[in-house]
Design a protein around this motif. Structure first.
Motif, PDB file in Angstrom:
ATOM      1  N   GLN A  95     -31.083  20.583 -10.538  1.00 34.56           N
ATOM      2  CA  GLN A  95     -31.972  20.107  -9.488  1.00 34.56           C
ATOM      3  C   GLN A  95     -31.442  18.776  -8.975  1.00 34.56           C
ATOM      4  O   GLN A  95     -31.040  17.914  -9.754  1.00 34.56           O
ATOM      5  N   ALA A  96     -31.430  18.626  -7.649  1.00 33.91           N
ATOM      6  CA  ALA A  96     -30.869  17.417  -7.035  1.00 33.91           C
ATOM      7  C   ALA A  96     -31.763  16.962  -5.894  1.00 33.91           C
ATOM      8  O   ALA A  96     -31.319  16.769  -4.774  1.00 33.91           O
ATOM      9  N   GLU A  97     -33.015  16.764  -6.190  1.00 36.70           N
ATOM     10  CA  GLU A  97     -34.006  16.453  -5.145  1.00 36.70           C
ATOM     11  C   GLU A  97     -33.842  15.075  -4.527  1.00 36.70           C
ATOM     12  O   GLU A  97     -34.389  14.813  -3.464  1.00 36.70           O
ATOM     13  N   MET A  98     -33.070  14.200  -5.145  1.00 41.43           N
ATOM     14  CA  MET A  98     -32.941  12.845  -4.598  1.00 41.43           C
ATOM     15  C   MET A  98     -31.987  12.759  -3.415  1.00 41.43           C
ATOM     16  O   MET A  98     -31.925  11.742  -2.743  1.00 41.43           O
ATOM     17  N   PHE A  99     -31.248  13.849  -3.141  1.00 40.42           N
ATOM     18  CA  PHE A  99     -30.239  13.803  -2.090  1.00 40.42           C
ATOM     19  C   PHE A  99     -30.745  14.430  -0.803  1.00 40.42           C
ATOM     20  O   PHE A  99     -31.370  15.480  -0.814  1.00 40.42           O
ATOM     21  N   ASN A 100     -30.411  13.781   0.315  1.00 39.73           N
ATOM     22  CA  ASN A 100     -30.793  14.286   1.633  1.00 39.73           C
ATOM     23  C   ASN A 100     -29.700  15.121   2.274  1.00 39.73           C
ATOM     24  O   ASN A 100     -29.947  15.784   3.279  1.00 39.73           O
ATOM     25  N   SER A 101     -28.488  15.046   1.722  1.00 40.68           N
ATOM     26  CA  SER A 101     -27.381  15.810   2.303  1.00 40.68           C
ATOM     27  C   SER A 101     -26.337  16.093   1.234  1.00 40.68           C
ATOM     28  O   SER A 101     -26.280  15.424   0.194  1.00 40.68           O
ATOM     29  N   LEU A 102     -25.500  17.070   1.525  1.00 41.15           N
ATOM     30  CA  LEU A 102     -24.402  17.408   0.629  1.00 41.15           C
ATOM     31  C   LEU A 102     -23.434  16.234   0.490  1.00 41.15           C
ATOM     32  O   LEU A 102     -23.006  15.899  -0.610  1.00 41.15           O
ATOM     33  N   ASP A 103     -23.095  15.584   1.602  1.00 40.11           N
ATOM     34  CA  ASP A 103     -22.188  14.433   1.535  1.00 40.11           C
ATOM     35  C   ASP A 103     -22.753  13.320   0.655  1.00 40.11           C
ATOM     36  O   ASP A 103     -22.019  12.707  -0.121  1.00 40.11           O
TER      37      ASP A 103
END
Length: 197
Positions: A95-103
């Motif tokens: 889970q990676a909910e803190m990210f807004n984009s792949l970059d």
């Protein structure tokens, strides 16, 4: 992300590189909710000599050469290994909910890897970074890096909603050219069959 290789030098190096498990609470393996439909997977028989695997928890599939062994004891961290020459691909689901984009996710993870290597007195150099498209039109970022001394990896980062997938292919620099075709086969077979809710 940290993984294995064989020699003492690379056992610490690669246990370091491809399969890190020290992800922050916002980037962690958690038991997922039921799957949601993803783009329709392409269904076809695997090529001769390739073995299919479908992750029952994180709903992705892959094919790998029959010369590899698979360790699927931890669904969030599947390990494919071959020994002649020594090489490994780890497939991580988290889970990676803190990210807004792949970059943004890739930047954070590369920074985290760099800090880890520096703390161990080792060096990591990014050789290339480029966007790619995986089967099912899944956007990904392909990063090739050298872990010095002596290791090389190709990491494929995917972010779908709040779920991330990392394919980390690693071997010694001296075996890279010999291993690269297998790595390409495995990476190009990766299909997210359903997204985790």
């Amino acid at each position: 992300m940290r993984t294995f290789l064989i020699a003492v030098l690379l056992s610490s190096l690669v246990a370091v590189v491809g399969c890190q498990t020290n992800l922050s609470p916002a980037v962690s393996a958690q038991t997922p909710a039921p799957a949601q439909p993803a783009p329709a997977p392409t269904t076809s028989a695997p090529p001769p000599g390739m073995v299919p695997y479908t992750n029952p928890v994180y709903h992705w599939s892959i094919t790998y050469p029959s010369s590899y062994t698979i360790d699927a004891s931890e669904p969030e961290w599947i390990k494919l290994r071959a020994y002649n020459p020594p090489r490994e691909i780890g497939v991580h689901s988290f889970q990676a909910e803190m990210f807004n984009s792949l970059d943004e996710m890739v930047d954070w993870m590369l920074d985290d890897d760099q800090r880890y290597f520096e703390a161990k007195g080792l060096n990591m150099v990014v050789i290339s970074r480029r966007p790619i498209t995986l089967p099912n039109d899944v956007a990904a970022i392909d990063v090739v890096k050298e872990m010095q001394p002596g290791g090389k990896s190709r990491d494929i980062y995917v972010l779908i909603g709040q779920w991330a997938y990392l394919l980390s292919a690693e071997t010694y620099v001296e075996f890279w050219n010999e291993s690269e075709a297998n790595f390409d086969q495995i990476i190009n077979s990766f299909v997210v069959e359903a997204t985790v809710a």
